[in-house]
Scaffold this active site. Sequence first.
Site, short mmCIF file in Angstrom:
data_model
loop_
_atom_site.label_atom_id
_atom_site.label_comp_id
_atom_site.label_asym_id
_atom_site.label_seq_id
_atom_site.Cartn_x
_atom_site.Cartn_y
_atom_site.Cartn_z
N GLY A 1 10.35 12.10 12.81
CA GLY A 1 9.08 11.41 13.03
C GLY A 1 7.90 12.31 12.71
O GLY A 1 8.04 13.52 12.54
N PHE B 1 4.18 13.53 14.16
CA PHE B 1 3.39 13.52 15.39
C PHE B 1 2.01 12.91 15.18
O PHE B 1 1.27 12.72 16.14
CB PHE B 1 3.29 14.91 16.03
CG PHE B 1 2.92 16.06 15.13
CD1 PHE B 1 1.75 16.06 14.41
CD2 PHE B 1 3.76 17.16 15.03
CE1 PHE B 1 1.40 17.13 13.61
CE2 PHE B 1 3.42 18.25 14.23
CZ PHE B 1 2.23 18.23 13.51
N HIS C 1 -2.82 25.31 15.31
CA HIS C 1 -3.79 26.00 14.45
C HIS C 1 -3.86 25.42 13.04
O HIS C 1 -4.80 25.72 12.29
CB HIS C 1 -3.51 27.51 14.41
CG HIS C 1 -2.33 27.93 13.60
ND1 HIS C 1 -2.20 29.20 13.08
CD2 HIS C 1 -1.21 27.26 13.21
CE1 HIS C 1 -1.07 29.29 12.41
NE2 HIS C 1 -0.45 28.13 12.48
#
Length: 337
Positions: free
Chosen positions: A226, A228, A246
Amino acid sequence: MNEQLNPEKILQTGLAFWASKTLLSAVEMGLFTELSSGPESLNRLSGRLGLHPRSARDFLDALVALGFLTRTGDEYSNTPETELFLDRNKPSYLGGILEMANHRLYPFWNNLTEALRTGQPQNEAKSGGPELFEILYADPARLKEFLAAMSGISHGANMKIAKTFPWKEYRTFVDVGTAQGDLAAQIVLANPHLRGEGFDLPEVAPIFEEYIEDLGVRDRLTFVPGSFFTHDIPPADVILMGHILHDWDLPAKKMLIRKAFDAVPTGGALVVYEAIIDDDRSKNAFGLMMSLNMLIETPGGFDYTGADCVRWMLEAGFTSTWVEELVGPDSMVVGIK
């Protein structure tokens, strides 16, 4: 007073690319792997590496002077550090990040001045090509190199998290952006009662499966495919994000922290770790230069302080937080729901 001033640090830093490229070329040629079977003479080692007679002695002796080789008579050997960390046949190999630096980052950093003045990436995207992650995930060989590099640079911190976080209070976890799965693997190796999931793009699945199979933890780890950005983070007691935040701009950082908050129960935790910049922004040079690397590589990514991350966690709803040093420049920020 001026007689006491010394330009050595200026010269060492300004010409540091000499030492950097010497080491990177040695890694590229597999020098340290070659020496893992024992000392080699100058002539034999030169022949095996294909070194020109004009360059061989200076190159190898430079590595001695830099502290990456030892020399006894006419024979060269690895140091304990290069033997452990730069032999490609050892699981402790972290040369992957150096190989990636050599192939990609070294030429891109030549354009740092332009990045500083424009705020724009200086990688493949500069010439109209696809962005970093699109390139990496489109090429299985390059993706595997990148994920191995991430494991190499993260391995020490992964082991520290596996041993120092209060895992006895939890039963399940999800490693977001799991890459090869080293963080997840180290956690279950150190905590037999835990079960975990690695969450990443589908292209990562075969690399993850191979890695955890080699470490013998496939029975306690599962890969969940998947994105995010488009999917919810799978629910678990603890959500981990290592070297993830980051890469993205501030709205994306806050969105990911909020998704993690939604994925854990009351009492659950979010663990964020990377080269967290010290709050005074004056000591963790690696973290600050990593942020410059995000400038080179991404449209909006940047590194941040522990205080920054704590503030974002509290804004998302976490009620208690702490910052803890790990290994080298890495620290983790923990938020409890």
